[in-house]
Scaffold this active site. Structure first.
Site, PDB file in Angstrom:
ATOM      1  N   GLN A 107       0.824  -1.212   0.000  1.00  0.00           N
ATOM      2  CA  GLN A 107       0.000   0.000   0.000  1.00  0.00           C
ATOM      3  C   GLN A 107       0.859   1.264   0.000  1.00  0.00           C
ATOM      4  OE1 GLN A 107      -3.135   0.733  -0.487  1.00  0.00           O
ATOM      5  NE2 GLN A 107      -3.657  -1.406  -0.840  1.00  0.00           N
ATOM      6  N   SER A 108       2.005   1.220  -0.667  1.00  0.00           N
ATOM      7  CA  SER A 108       2.913   2.362  -0.668  1.00  0.00           C
ATOM      8  C   SER A 108       2.337   3.578  -1.399  1.00  0.00           C
ATOM      9  CB  SER A 108       4.227   1.947  -1.352  1.00  0.00           C
ATOM     10  OG  SER A 108       5.007   3.083  -1.650  1.00  0.00           O
ATOM     11  N   ASN A 109       2.309   4.701  -0.699  1.00  0.00           N
ATOM     12  CA  ASN A 109       1.890   5.962  -1.328  1.00  0.00           C
ATOM     13  C   ASN A 109       2.983   6.471  -2.260  1.00  0.00           C
ATOM     14  OD1 ASN A 109      -0.561   6.292   0.323  1.00  0.00           O
ATOM     15  ND2 ASN A 109       0.930   6.493   1.993  1.00  0.00           N
TER      16      ASN A 109
END
Ligand SMILES: *Cc1c(COP(=O)(O)O)cnc(C)c1O
Length: 324
Positions: free
Chosen positions: A69-71
């Site tokens: 879920q890396s921004n």
């Protein structure tokens, strides 16, 4: 050199209802969740310098890494789509059945995803890079979180942006509170504030257990302030004591939502109509709320919460956030 990717300056707003509810200092918020690139976030500022470097070096393929879920990965994928570069992401974990939140967006931006299993800090980046090189690609690796001396320049610039906004509104800020994880945001802000001879301090809220021992993470931030200042031919005089990172709010670790994060996200949503995220800003706000309760700030003082984004990952944590 900078390749514009977002809409700046981002707004600074007063959180009047939250300030009243907590009964402590006046709270301002810097809305970097509104940087304009693919639902926004702090990585946009770093990417403006990193993507410019990749273009200058005539690279055609970007590789970076992060959690599923890396921004950072989502904004990198969007930036690559915008400037026409191929994007490869090395993500921690395994391919989930239903890609949602940031991962859904990565796919929409046509990033190619390589699953790294237990590794989520880019341990597999070099392997992917070698493979791409052997296929004739001109590769450019962006480090985890975009945190090197180039990425941090985005936050040197951001401190100057904030300074002129505060001057315009005749506001003085005692401290900036910000989620700190790969360190580039905090390091860049520290350099910018030193450049301005500002009295404002930066309080980083640690997000990740890695690097807590022996002040490893704080040392990394310190090193990054020096390499960033070096780029600018700027003299700075920070030492380890000047790097404030609070580790009390790590809870059960990176990406695990507990009661403090849940409470912070819901409180800010219902008092201000502002969305925080489950991994970073929810935790950092929980830290700010606790520091206010502990009396860290005086009434009449002003603190600024730097909203670093992360909104899309809310949609992959709905049950954790709404749970009673
Ligand atoms: C990456 C990120 C941070 C942390 O910034 P660093 O520069 O890596 O310390 C904070 N908040 C959000 C939403 C992020 O995506």
């Amino acid at each position: 050199m900078r390749r514009p990717l977002g809409f700046f300056p981002t707004p600074v707003v007063k959180l009047e209802r939250l300030s009243a509810l907590l009964g402590g200092p006046n709270i301002l918020m810097k809305r970097d969740d509104q940087t304009g690139l693919a639902l926004g976030g702090n990585k946009t500022r770093k990417l403006e310098f990193l993507i410019a470097d990749a273009l200058r070096k005539d690279c055609d393929t970007i590789i970076t890494a992060g959690a599923a879920q890396s921004n950072h990965c989502r904004q990198t994928a969007a930036a690559c789509a915008l400037v026409g570069l191929e994007c490869h992401l090395v993500l921690g974990g395994e391919q989930p059945e239903n890609p949602n939140g940031n991962l859904f967006l990565d796919k929409l931006f046509d990033a190619q995803i390589h699953w790294g299993g237990v590794q989520r800090k880019g341990e597999g980046v070099n392997t992917v890079c070698e493979l791409l090189k052997s296929k004739g690609k001109k590769t450019y690796i962006i480090p985890y979180g975009g945190s090197n001396e180039l990425g941090s320049l985005g936050f040197v610039r951001a401190s100057l942006e904030l300074d002129s906004q505060l001057k315009e509104h005749e506001e003085e800020v005692q401290s900036v509170v910000v989620a700190s994880s790969s360190g580039g945001t905090q390091a860049g802000l520290m350099v910018g504030l030193e450049m301005l001879s500002s009295e404002t301090s930066v309080i980083g809220i640690g997000i990740d257990k890695l690097g807590v021992e022996n002040h490893e993470f704080a040392r990394m931030i310190l090193d990054l302030t020096y390499s960033t200042a070096n780029q600018l031919e700027l003299d700075i005089s920070y030492d380890l004591n000047d790097v404030e990172v609070r580790y009390e709010y790590l809870g059960r670790g990176y990406g695990v939502v507990g009661q403090p994060e849940r409470n912070a996200i819901r409180t800010v949503a219902k008092t201000e109509g502002v969305l925080l995220d489950p991994v970073y800003t929810g935790r950092a706000m929980a830290g700010l709320i606790d520091m206010i309760k502990q009396g860290r700030f005086e009434r009449g003082q002003t603190v600024l919460f730097w909203h670093t984004g992360g909104t899309p990952s809310l949609f992959s944590y709905t049950d954790d956030v709404l749970q009673y």
